[in-house]
Design a protein around this motif. Structure first.
Motif, PDB file in Angstrom:
ATOM      1  N   SER A   1     -15.214 -32.125  -9.121  1.00 27.62           N
ATOM      2  CA  SER A   1     -16.616 -32.515  -8.933  1.00 27.62           C
ATOM      3  C   SER A   1     -17.408 -32.360 -10.221  1.00 27.62           C
ATOM      4  O   SER A   1     -18.061 -33.301 -10.689  1.00 27.62           O
ATOM      5  N   LEU A   2     -17.400 -31.165 -10.815  1.00 27.97           N
ATOM      6  CA  LEU A   2     -18.136 -30.959 -12.058  1.00 27.97           C
ATOM      7  C   LEU A   2     -17.559 -31.803 -13.188  1.00 27.97           C
ATOM      8  O   LEU A   2     -18.280 -32.291 -14.051  1.00 27.97           O
ATOM      9  N   GLY A   3     -16.231 -31.981 -13.180  1.00 26.36           N
ATOM     10  CA  GLY A   3     -15.575 -32.746 -14.236  1.00 26.36           C
ATOM     11  C   GLY A   3     -15.887 -34.226 -14.204  1.00 26.36           C
ATOM     12  O   GLY A   3     -15.610 -34.931 -15.183  1.00 26.36           O
ATOM     13  N   GLU A   4     -16.472 -34.715 -13.105  1.00 22.05           N
ATOM     14  CA  GLU A   4     -16.831 -36.130 -13.032  1.00 22.05           C
ATOM     15  C   GLU A   4     -17.949 -36.485 -14.008  1.00 22.05           C
ATOM     16  O   GLU A   4     -18.147 -37.660 -14.317  1.00 22.05           O
ATOM     17  N   ASN A   5     -18.654 -35.464 -14.495  1.00 27.60           N
ATOM     18  CA  ASN A   5     -19.605 -35.664 -15.584  1.00 27.60           C
ATOM     19  C   ASN A   5     -18.973 -35.102 -16.848  1.00 27.60           C
ATOM     20  O   ASN A   5     -18.826 -33.895 -16.995  1.00 27.60           O
ATOM     21  N   PRO A   6     -18.588 -35.961 -17.803  1.00 22.20           N
ATOM     22  CA  PRO A   6     -17.894 -35.476 -19.000  1.00 22.20           C
ATOM     23  C   PRO A   6     -18.723 -34.515 -19.845  1.00 22.20           C
ATOM     24  O   PRO A   6     -18.176 -33.837 -20.719  1.00 22.20           O
ATOM     25  N   LYS A   7     -20.030 -34.425 -19.597  1.00 21.46           N
ATOM     26  CA  LYS A   7     -20.869 -33.483 -20.338  1.00 21.46           C
ATOM     27  C   LYS A   7     -20.668 -32.045 -19.859  1.00 21.46           C
ATOM     28  O   LYS A   7     -21.037 -31.100 -20.560  1.00 21.46           O
ATOM     29  N   ASN A   8     -20.096 -31.867 -18.665  1.00 20.30           N
ATOM     30  CA  ASN A   8     -19.860 -30.527 -18.139  1.00 20.30           C
ATOM     31  C   ASN A   8     -18.596 -29.934 -18.762  1.00 20.30           C
ATOM     32  O   ASN A   8     -17.505 -30.498 -18.623  1.00 20.30           O
ATOM     33  N   ASP A   9     -18.747 -28.803 -19.437  1.00 15.61           N
ATOM     34  CA  ASP A   9     -17.612 -28.087 -20.027  1.00 15.61           C
ATOM     35  C   ASP A   9     -17.042 -27.175 -18.934  1.00 15.61           C
ATOM     36  O   ASP A   9     -17.446 -26.019 -18.791  1.00 15.61           O
ATOM     37  N   VAL A  10     -16.120 -27.715 -18.162  1.00 15.27           N
ATOM     38  CA  VAL A  10     -15.640 -27.003 -16.971  1.00 15.27           C
ATOM     39  C   VAL A  10     -14.964 -25.670 -17.307  1.00 15.27           C
ATOM     40  O   VAL A  10     -15.267 -24.655 -16.674  1.00 15.27           O
ATOM     41  N   PRO A  11     -14.052 -25.588 -18.297  1.00 15.57           N
ATOM     42  CA  PRO A  11     -13.458 -24.282 -18.612  1.00 15.57           C
ATOM     43  C   PRO A  11     -14.505 -23.237 -18.998  1.00 15.57           C
ATOM     44  O   PRO A  11     -14.403 -22.069 -18.601  1.00 15.57           O
TER      45      PRO A  11
ATOM     46  N   TYR B   1      -4.613 -27.488 -18.142  1.00 15.20           N
ATOM     47  CA  TYR B   1      -4.046 -26.269 -18.732  1.00 15.20           C
ATOM     48  C   TYR B   1      -5.170 -25.308 -19.094  1.00 15.20           C
ATOM     49  O   TYR B   1      -5.122 -24.115 -18.767  1.00 15.20           O
ATOM     50  N   GLU B   2      -6.192 -25.826 -19.770  1.00 15.54           N
ATOM     51  CA  GLU B   2      -7.320 -24.986 -20.176  1.00 15.54           C
ATOM     52  C   GLU B   2      -8.080 -24.472 -18.952  1.00 15.54           C
ATOM     53  O   GLU B   2      -8.522 -23.336 -18.903  1.00 15.54           O
ATOM     54  N   ILE B   3      -8.211 -25.319 -17.949  1.00 13.74           N
ATOM     55  CA  ILE B   3      -8.897 -24.916 -16.717  1.00 13.74           C
ATOM     56  C   ILE B   3      -8.166 -23.757 -16.041  1.00 13.74           C
ATOM     57  O   ILE B   3      -8.770 -22.762 -15.626  1.00 13.74           O
ATOM     58  N   MET B   4      -6.833 -23.853 -15.942  1.00 12.08           N
ATOM     59  CA  MET B   4      -6.072 -22.786 -15.297  1.00 12.08           C
ATOM     60  C   MET B   4      -6.101 -21.503 -16.135  1.00 12.08           C
ATOM     61  O   MET B   4      -6.162 -20.404 -15.588  1.00 12.08           O
TER      62      MET B   4
END
Length: 208
Positions: A152-162, A205-208
């Motif tokens: 969900s958050l990753g659907e906006n590329p501006k969100n740095d999910v990690p 990988y970075e998310i995990m």
């Protein structure tokens, strides 16, 4: 009573998460769900017809026939509700339940808006880190927490999910991480994808 210690919930008015195609074909022959902006333009009635056409018999949560019959009334009820008013409603909700959550050790984990943007003229209040900070400040308790849904958050590329995960896990405000991947299609459109980083657009990988 049943030992449930984390509750994932959302605060999206009228509709839950939204996709415009529930049977999107992939090159390997499998199917998944997709979101394309061209299908969410027009009146609610036109949007509903468009989504139903692409649903292949599946039904989105919040789009059940018995609920769609009331969609005009629901939009009328929300016509004066903006982000500020919706945040006020959320604070009212949290103030009412968090003391009981603390008493029984039940963590509330609010799910991001999906997709993380205003839709159909309705307000969205969990789209990014800035929204999370505002929600966090509504009730200074670890029981007021977040589901960090990477898709969900990753659907906006501006969100740095990690970075979001690291920040809110460190603050003990993220009792639920929903790890999934999506693939950008251009123009803000996307479809779900397999978990491997190579299959989508997120660095899993970075998310995990």
């Amino acid at each position: 009573a049943y030992g449930i210690k984390v509750i994932c919930y959302n605060f999206m008015p009228i509709f839950d998460w939204v996709r415009t195609d529930l049977h999107y074909p992939l090159p390997d022959g499998s199917t998944d769900m997709a979101f394309q902006h061209k299908y969410v333009e027009g009146s609610p009635e036109e949007i509903i017809k468009s989504v139903e056409k692409n649903s292949n018999g599946y039904v989105l949560p919040g789009w059940e026939p018995e609920r769609l019959a009331e969609v005009k009334r629901l939009f009328e009820a929300y016509k004066d509700v903006d982000e500020k008013k919706l945040r006020e409603n959320l604070k009212y909700f949290l103030d009412a339940i968090i003391p009981t959550c603390e008493k029984y050790d039940v963590r509330m984990a609010m799910h991001p808006d999906d997709p993380p943007m205003p839709l159909f003229g309705l307000p969205r209040i969990y789209k990014n880190r800035e929204d999370m900070i505002k929600i966090e400040q509504m009730h200074e308790s670890k029981y007021n927490g977040f589901t960090i849904c990477t898709g969900s958050l990753g659907e906006n590329p501006k969100n740095d999910v990690p970075a979001i995960i690291r920040e809110f896990v460190k603050k003990d405000r993220a009792p639920f991480i929903h790890a999934r991947n999506i693939k950008f299609m251009g123009n803000g459109d996307f479809h779900e994808s397999a978990h491997l980083s190579s299959e989508g657009s997120l660095d899993m990988y970075e998310i995990m």
